[in-house]
Design a protein around this motif. Structure first.
Motif, PDB file in Angstrom:
ATOM      1  N   ALA A 145      -6.892-150.113 -25.483  1.00 28.78           N
ATOM      2  CA  ALA A 145      -6.918-151.378 -24.744  1.00 28.78           C
ATOM      3  C   ALA A 145      -8.343-151.751 -24.348  1.00 28.78           C
ATOM      4  N   ILE A 146      -9.112-150.759 -23.938  1.00 32.10           N
ATOM      5  CA  ILE A 146     -10.503-151.020 -23.543  1.00 32.10           C
ATOM      6  C   ILE A 146     -11.322-151.455 -24.750  1.00 32.10           C
ATOM      7  N   ARG A 147     -11.194-150.739 -25.856  1.00 28.64           N
ATOM      8  CA  ARG A 147     -11.960-151.082 -27.055  1.00 28.64           C
ATOM      9  C   ARG A 147     -11.600-152.479 -27.565  1.00 28.64           C
ATOM     10  N   ALA A 148     -10.337-152.849 -27.452  1.00 25.44           N
ATOM     11  CA  ALA A 148      -9.902-154.159 -27.936  1.00 25.44           C
ATOM     12  C   ALA A 148     -10.497-155.305 -27.124  1.00 25.44           C
ATOM     13  N   SER A 149     -10.953-155.003 -25.908  1.00 23.92           N
ATOM     14  CA  SER A 149     -11.469-156.055 -25.029  1.00 23.92           C
ATOM     15  C   SER A 149     -12.905-156.431 -25.337  1.00 23.92           C
ATOM     16  N   GLY A 150     -13.617-155.560 -26.062  1.00 18.86           N
ATOM     17  CA  GLY A 150     -15.013-155.842 -26.356  1.00 18.86           C
ATOM     18  C   GLY A 150     -15.860-154.589 -26.275  1.00 18.86           C
ATOM     19  N   PRO A 151     -17.150-154.706 -26.560  1.00 11.15           N
ATOM     20  CA  PRO A 151     -18.029-153.540 -26.587  1.00 11.15           C
ATOM     21  C   PRO A 151     -18.437-153.082 -25.197  1.00 11.15           C
ATOM     22  N   GLY A 152     -18.968-151.876 -25.161  1.00  9.22           N
ATOM     23  CA  GLY A 152     -19.471-151.315 -23.911  1.00  9.22           C
ATOM     24  C   GLY A 152     -19.186-149.833 -23.832  1.00  9.22           C
ATOM     25  N   PRO A 153     -19.931-149.105 -22.991  1.00  7.08           N
ATOM     26  CA  PRO A 153     -19.773-147.658 -22.907  1.00  7.08           C
ATOM     27  C   PRO A 153     -18.568-147.242 -22.059  1.00  7.08           C
ATOM     28  N   ILE A 154     -17.747-146.353 -22.629  1.00  4.28           N
ATOM     29  CA  ILE A 154     -16.585-145.799 -21.934  1.00  4.28           C
ATOM     30  C   ILE A 154     -16.904-144.382 -21.480  1.00  4.28           C
ATOM     31  N   ASN A 155     -16.538-144.084 -20.257  1.00  9.23           N
ATOM     32  CA  ASN A 155     -16.664-142.748 -19.688  1.00  9.23           C
ATOM     33  C   ASN A 155     -15.270-142.179 -19.465  1.00  9.23           C
TER      34      ASN A 155
END
Length: 349
Positions: A58-68
């Motif tokens: 779900a996070i990746r589908a929302s757009g780019p950015g670093p996930i912790n």
């Protein structure tokens, strides 16, 4: 390390880490923090591998950015004898008109092979740990998967131990921080952030992320002046619409002050900072009858469920740091941007 170097290492645009808060922060909050340019975090200790993968999707589908992705590294002891704890809770069951039963919530579980495989599958930019670090072979595999490793220190000895094992950055968790205290080398000897942060900055050669009581621009600028490369905020987000904070918790947050936030072992068996409620006022913030971490929460679950259904937080872990009065009911994206811009200003001052 400079703020610019931290941003380059993580891929964030703003030096803000949204704190992983189990039970309160899911993909919606991480997405909002990342959209603003910060680092979005997901607490994984109470999630299954399938749930972690779904949230990351779900996070990746929302757009780019670093996930912790954040994990715990505690020892999981055998299930304890809870006789004393059940006897202590019996008057509350009677007052609530409940027959005793255990509707056990998911245990907070330490990082293991199953979660290692999840990390390898989803490829987060950052993997962070609370209560120390896992075994070296896990750390090697995490790095091989392309992730940076962040640790959590509550004193200089812990910071040096984390640095010696190759942490890419570490969180300096001050006494003021809400949720579980992350000590792991010895007992809980809390230190305020204004003393802890510069001591850790001077002791290690990796970026240090300031955490504890930071809820507005003043706290952010102070942390940056003390040498932080970034800040981590948790309580500041609890009133935002993207969190899963209960209505009872939200109500307490709006009226609480710093001295309402205390360390308690009642809700999990390990010291964590939250707001006073009926359970704390009756039993005291720390009670020897509480089973060891993470078992204390199981017997509280029916009491918590009944009270929360009635809009009460009498038996709930109302986690909040001493900066609770600074929390605002703003969108998480706005909070992240506000704190991040202050961090950039503080770093350049």
């Amino acid at each position: 390390m400079s703020v610019a170097a931290f941003l380059d290492m993580t891929g964030a645009r703003l030096p803000v880490v949204q704190a992983p808060m189990a039970g309160f922060a899911g993909s919606r909050l991480a997405i909002a923090a990342m959209r603003a340019g910060g680092i979005g975090s997901l607490a994984c200790a109470t999630l299954t591998g399938e749930q972690v993968m779904a949230e990351v999707d779900a996070i990746r589908a929302s757009g780019p950015g670093p996930i912790n992705l954040n994990f715990f590294c505690h020892d999981l002891p055998p299930a304890p004898d809870e006789t004393a704890w059940l006897k202590t809770l019996a008057p509350f069951y009677a007052a609530e008109g409940l027959d005793f039963r255990i509707d056990a919530p998911p245990l907070r579980r330490p990082f293991d092979e199953a979660m290692m495989q999840v990390v390898e599958r989803v490829g987060p930019e950052i993997v962070s740990f609370h209560f120390g670090l896992p075994e070296d072979w896990f750390l090697k595999r995490i790095r091989a998967a392309g992730a940076r490793v962040f640790g959590n220190a509550t004193n200089v000895d812990e910071a040096q131990a984390l640095a010696a094992r190759g942490c890419d950055a570490m969180i300096a968790q001050g006494f003021e921080a809400g949720g579980h205290a992350g000590h792991f080398l010895f007992g809980h000897h809390p230190v305020g952030l204004s003393s802890l942060l510069p001591a850790i900055v001077d002791a290690v050669d990796v970026p240090v992320i300031a955490a504890g009581g930071i809820g507005d621009e003043r706290g952010v600028r102070a942390a940056m002046a003390l040498g932080a490369s970034a800040v981590q905020a948790g309580t500041a987000y609890l009133l935002s619409p993207e969190t899963m904070t209960s209505q009872a918790h939200r109500t307490r947050l709006t009226e609480a002050t710093a001295d309402d936030s205390v360390f308690t072992n009642l809700f999990s068996g390990r010291l964590a900072r939250g707001l006073r409620n009926r359970l704390i006022e009756t039993l005291g913030a720390v009670n020897d009858a509480a089973p060891p971490f993470p078992y204390a929460s199981a017997a509280l679950a029916p009491l918590r469920a009944k009270a929360e259904a009635e809009g009460r937080g009498d038996y709930s872990p109302l986690w909040a740091g001493q900066g609770v009065a600074l929390a605002r009911a703003e969108p998480a994206e706005t909070i992240t941007r506000r704190l991040g811009e202050a961090a950039l200003e503080g770093a350049s001052a």
